[in-house]
Design an enzyme around this catalytic site. Sequence first.
Site, PDB file in Angstrom:
ATOM      1  N   ASP A 236       0.828  -1.216   0.000  1.00 55.44           N
ATOM      2  CA  ASP A 236       0.000   0.000   0.000  1.00 55.44           C
ATOM      3  C   ASP A 236       0.861   1.265   0.000  1.00 55.44           C
ATOM      4  O   ASP A 236       2.071   1.221   0.247  1.00 55.44           O
ATOM      5  CB  ASP A 236      -0.864   0.027   1.267  1.00 55.44           C
ATOM      6  N   ASP A 237       0.183   2.390  -0.237  1.00 51.30           N
ATOM      7  CA  ASP A 237       0.698   3.753  -0.009  1.00 51.30           C
ATOM      8  C   ASP A 237       1.690   4.257  -1.051  1.00 51.30           C
ATOM      9  O   ASP A 237       2.130   5.390  -0.972  1.00 51.30           O
ATOM     10  CB  ASP A 237       1.333   3.905   1.390  1.00 51.30           C
ATOM     11  N   HIS A 287      -5.929   3.222  -3.666  1.00 50.00           N
ATOM     12  CA  HIS A 287      -5.868   3.350  -2.208  1.00 50.00           C
ATOM     13  C   HIS A 287      -6.307   4.770  -1.830  1.00 50.00           C
ATOM     14  O   HIS A 287      -5.773   5.357  -0.891  1.00 50.00           O
ATOM     15  CB  HIS A 287      -4.431   3.053  -1.747  1.00 50.00           C
ATOM     16  N   HIS A 291      -5.137   9.374   0.706  1.00 53.23           N
ATOM     17  CA  HIS A 291      -5.115   8.482   1.870  1.00 53.23           C
ATOM     18  C   HIS A 291      -6.141   8.919   2.904  1.00 53.23           C
ATOM     19  O   HIS A 291      -5.902   8.948   4.112  1.00 53.23           O
ATOM     20  CB  HIS A 291      -3.714   8.398   2.494  1.00 53.23           C
ATOM     21  N   TYR A 328      -6.786   2.682   6.075  1.00 50.63           N
ATOM     22  CA  TYR A 328      -7.048   2.267   7.474  1.00 50.63           C
ATOM     23  C   TYR A 328      -8.039   1.103   7.549  1.00 50.63           C
ATOM     24  O   TYR A 328      -8.504   0.770   8.646  1.00 50.63           O
ATOM     25  CB  TYR A 328      -7.574   3.443   8.317  1.00 50.63           C
ATOM     26  N   HIS A 379       3.783  -2.338   2.940  1.00 51.88           N
ATOM     27  CA  HIS A 379       3.782  -0.988   2.365  1.00 51.88           C
ATOM     28  C   HIS A 379       4.998  -0.762   1.488  1.00 51.88           C
ATOM     29  O   HIS A 379       6.052  -1.359   1.716  1.00 51.88           O
ATOM     30  CB  HIS A 379       3.698   0.056   3.490  1.00 51.88           C
TER      31      HIS A 379
HETATM   32 NI    NI Z   1      -2.441   3.057   3.634  1.00 50.74          NI
END
Ligand code: NI
Length: 428
Positions: A236-237, A287, A291, A328, A379
């Site tokens: 992710d991210d 995603h 965020h 989250y 991540h």
């Molecule tokens: Ni995230």
Amino acid sequence: MIFKRIICIFTIIVIALSSISCAPSKKSVFEEQAKSFFNEFTSEGVKATEVIEYSKQGSVAYRQPETEVEALDSELSVYYNKLVGYFFETEKTDANKLFITFEIYKPCDDIIGVEVISRELSEDGLSVEMKAPFNYNKMAVSGEEIPDDLKRLALIYARDALKTTHDAKALKEAEPKMLYTDKGVRVSYKDFENAVTVVPYEKLYYSLPESLKSKITPDSARAVDINKKMVALTFDDGPHGVYTDELLDILEKYNAVATFFEVGQNVDIAPEAIKRAYDMGCEIGSHSYSHANLKTSSADKIKSELDKTNEKLKAVTGEMPTLLRPPYGEVGSSLRDISEQYLIGWSVDTMDWKYRNADSVINYVKREKSLDGDVILMHSLYKSTVDAVEELVPWLIENDYQLVTITELMMLGEQDNFEKGVYYHFGN
Ligand code: NI
């Protein structure tokens, strides 16, 4: 006046002559129609019996292959006879015509696929076409020409290939027809005329009959073995300007894939890394754009977060992402209603963002008793995660896991009833 009359007589003679010399007989019209029907379908170099029979009580023309495999030839004879029998069951005129021909495929010595195509013309000019597949597999007992695993896998990939044009749920319930062709298994459906696709043998490699397997090289496409354990790594991210590429280097080295859930506003940091991942067969999901917590956001905010990210990712890969991992893991009713995507959770949380320590990630994953069907959350932003992945990917492969994308895991696992706006969790 006389002149006019001469023209008139002359015209009549011309018309009379032309109708004698040019009007073809109904028999020759039928023969022409038969030939052009046969020519629509290729079966060059194949021995065939050809029959063209004109009759005022209904005409029949067919080409029947001689495959030199007795069992198949007799099965085809039964079918041809059945078609002709049905045709003559009701009273016919010279406007009723039945044409039958075939296409034949021999992907290897032991396997033959024959498709019989029949077209019936009725008095009112309507034409009805039917296609029936016949598969022969020298090594199989009758009824198991296409092994069950191969059928299942071919259907899964067919539904996936047709998902943009047809309702996946309707296809799942429809009656499929399958045929061995030169390049792959052709899947069509009884009640969906336009739903036709060929699933390449390369994708089906691990489920192919042995004789066919020996002709195919699996590396031209990543093939998944449905009987082997599967696990999905997710990052992710990102994208990250350095680490996304480092993760891809590791995956590439082991011919593995993962799923990257990218943040829309980060896309421009490393668009070429996203493209590289996509081209490697990795899956790219959304995603959100900033965020954001999509559970507490307003409907307008959610919509803009999703739309902006989808546009960004589509501009890079050319494809609209079908997956969304909510930041989250927060999902509310607005998001469920608004999202056009599958909401994707996880089952193994490595907490890599918290400890930023490769060993803690490695130990966390290795401690799990079984990872079959699991989705591992990591991540793209940390060097420690890259280091952990460097050890985990070969370890997973040594322990008989296949690394697959989220969509592959969903399709090939038990969760293949995809519904938009549903939050999917994985593992046991
Ligand atoms: Ni995230």
